[in-house]
Design a protein around this motif. Structure first.
Motif, PDB file in Angstrom:
ATOM      1  N   THR A  27      28.492  31.038  30.694  1.00  0.00           N
ATOM      2  CA  THR A  27      29.658  30.499  30.859  1.00  0.00           C
ATOM      3  C   THR A  27      30.647  30.983  32.098  1.00  0.00           C
ATOM      4  O   THR A  27      30.259  32.320  32.469  1.00  0.00           O
ATOM      5  N   ARG A  28      31.613  30.464  32.538  1.00  0.00           N
ATOM      6  CA  ARG A  28      32.695  31.147  33.464  1.00  0.00           C
ATOM      7  C   ARG A  28      33.192  32.366  32.786  1.00  0.00           C
ATOM      8  O   ARG A  28      33.145  33.280  33.710  1.00  0.00           O
ATOM      9  N   THR A  29      33.565  32.355  31.554  1.00  0.00           N
ATOM     10  CA  THR A  29      34.359  33.685  31.327  1.00  0.00           C
ATOM     11  C   THR A  29      33.308  34.795  31.167  1.00  0.00           C
ATOM     12  O   THR A  29      33.464  35.894  31.520  1.00  0.00           O
ATOM     13  N   GLU A  47      42.967  44.637  27.968  1.00  0.00           N
ATOM     14  CA  GLU A  47      44.135  44.041  28.638  1.00  0.00           C
ATOM     15  C   GLU A  47      43.925  43.915  30.062  1.00  0.00           C
ATOM     16  O   GLU A  47      44.353  43.200  30.937  1.00  0.00           O
ATOM     17  N   GLU A  48      43.123  45.264  30.674  1.00  0.00           N
ATOM     18  CA  GLU A  48      42.790  45.461  32.102  1.00  0.00           C
ATOM     19  C   GLU A  48      41.706  44.285  32.651  1.00  0.00           C
ATOM     20  O   GLU A  48      41.912  43.663  33.550  1.00  0.00           O
ATOM     21  N   VAL A  49      40.792  43.776  31.663  1.00  0.00           N
ATOM     22  CA  VAL A  49      40.167  42.809  32.095  1.00  0.00           C
ATOM     23  C   VAL A  49      40.475  41.491  32.003  1.00  0.00           C
ATOM     24  O   VAL A  49      40.403  40.703  32.972  1.00  0.00           O
ATOM     25  N   GLY A  50      41.576  41.281  31.010  1.00  0.00           N
ATOM     26  CA  GLY A  50      42.336  40.252  31.191  1.00  0.00           C
ATOM     27  C   GLY A  50      42.961  40.083  32.225  1.00  0.00           C
ATOM     28  O   GLY A  50      43.224  38.942  32.859  1.00  0.00           O
ATOM     29  N   ALA A  51      43.907  41.092  32.724  1.00  0.00           N
ATOM     30  CA  ALA A  51      44.588  40.991  34.101  1.00  0.00           C
ATOM     31  C   ALA A  51      43.848  40.724  35.313  1.00  0.00           C
ATOM     32  O   ALA A  51      44.247  39.953  36.154  1.00  0.00           O
ATOM     33  N   ALA A  52      42.463  41.233  35.283  1.00  0.00           N
ATOM     34  CA  ALA A  52      41.683  40.818  36.431  1.00  0.00           C
ATOM     35  C   ALA A  52      41.225  39.427  36.374  1.00  0.00           C
ATOM     36  O   ALA A  52      41.159  38.782  37.413  1.00  0.00           O
ATOM     37  N   LEU A  53      40.960  38.954  35.092  1.00  0.00           N
ATOM     38  CA  LEU A  53      40.595  37.547  35.220  1.00  0.00           C
ATOM     39  C   LEU A  53      41.793  36.503  35.531  1.00  0.00           C
ATOM     40  O   LEU A  53      41.763  35.609  36.467  1.00  0.00           O
ATOM     41  N   GLY A  57      42.606  34.081  39.018  1.00  0.00           N
ATOM     42  CA  GLY A  57      42.694  32.745  38.492  1.00  0.00           C
ATOM     43  C   GLY A  57      41.615  31.994  37.446  1.00  0.00           C
ATOM     44  O   GLY A  57      41.544  30.727  37.469  1.00  0.00           O
ATOM     45  N   ILE A  58      41.261  32.793  36.587  1.00  0.00           N
ATOM     46  CA  ILE A  58      40.216  32.351  35.732  1.00  0.00           C
ATOM     47  C   ILE A  58      41.121  32.167  34.312  1.00  0.00           C
ATOM     48  O   ILE A  58      41.515  33.314  33.682  1.00  0.00           O
ATOM     49  N   ALA A  59      41.197  31.203  33.818  1.00  0.00           N
ATOM     50  CA  ALA A  59      41.786  30.895  32.609  1.00  0.00           C
ATOM     51  C   ALA A  59      40.881  31.615  31.411  1.00  0.00           C
ATOM     52  O   ALA A  59      39.908  31.384  31.250  1.00  0.00           O
ATOM     53  N   HIS A  60      41.639  32.063  30.647  1.00  0.00           N
ATOM     54  CA  HIS A  60      40.895  32.498  29.355  1.00  0.00           C
ATOM     55  C   HIS A  60      42.035  32.762  28.180  1.00  0.00           C
ATOM     56  O   HIS A  60      43.109  32.875  28.434  1.00  0.00           O
TER      57      HIS A  60
END
Length: 145
Positions: A27-29, A47-53, A57-60
């Motif tokens: 999957t993209r995520t 949170e750091e992984v989420g910030a990088a995504l 521009g990767i929605a998650h």
């Protein structure tokens, strides 16, 4: 100064290939999270992984991110590092079967991989026990502090 995370490619099989080789749905995520962990210079918190995504521009969403990180750990593509601050941080598994130690700064809380230091089993296991992995975290003060 380089960012501690990003979505740069790494040498070797792509994240998609590594996920597929484990029988996982590509999957993209999953691909973006594994890319992020592979290109990070240190273990990353959720949170750091989420910030990088988000920066890429990767929605998650948080739940999908937690499940993705858990899937990567369960399938041997990443591992968790427990910090003294009770925050899990995640690293990509670079080489199967190869462990390394970590260092956590007591002042700033940053966690670093110690690639040249491997945890070793100090005691002989009793009969019937089988060694699978060891975790070692060294605590002290980093050069930045």
């Amino acid at each position: 100064m380089a960012s501690p995370y990003g979505l740069a490619s790494v040498v070797g099989p792509s994240s998609s290939q590594r996920i597929a080789a484990r029988g996982g749905r590509v999957t993209r995520t999953r691909t973006a999270v594994l890319d992020t962990l592979c290109s990070a210079s240190q273990p990353l918190a959720h949170e750091e992984v989420g910030a990088a995504l988000a920066a890429a521009g990767i929605a998650h969403d948080r739940v999908t991110l937690y499940r993705t990180l858990d899937w990567l750990v369960t399938h041997g593509l990443a591992h968790r590092v427990a910090g003294s601050d009770r925050i899990w941080r995640f690293n990509a598994t670079v080489e199967e079967g190869r462990s390394h130690a970590h260092f956590q700064c007591a002042r700033c809380g940053a966690v670093f991989c110690l690639e040249t230091t491997s945890p070793t089993l100090a005691a002989t296991l009793p009969p019937g026990f089988r060694f699978e992995r060891a975790e070692l975290t060294v605590y002290g003060v980093c050069p930045n502090c």
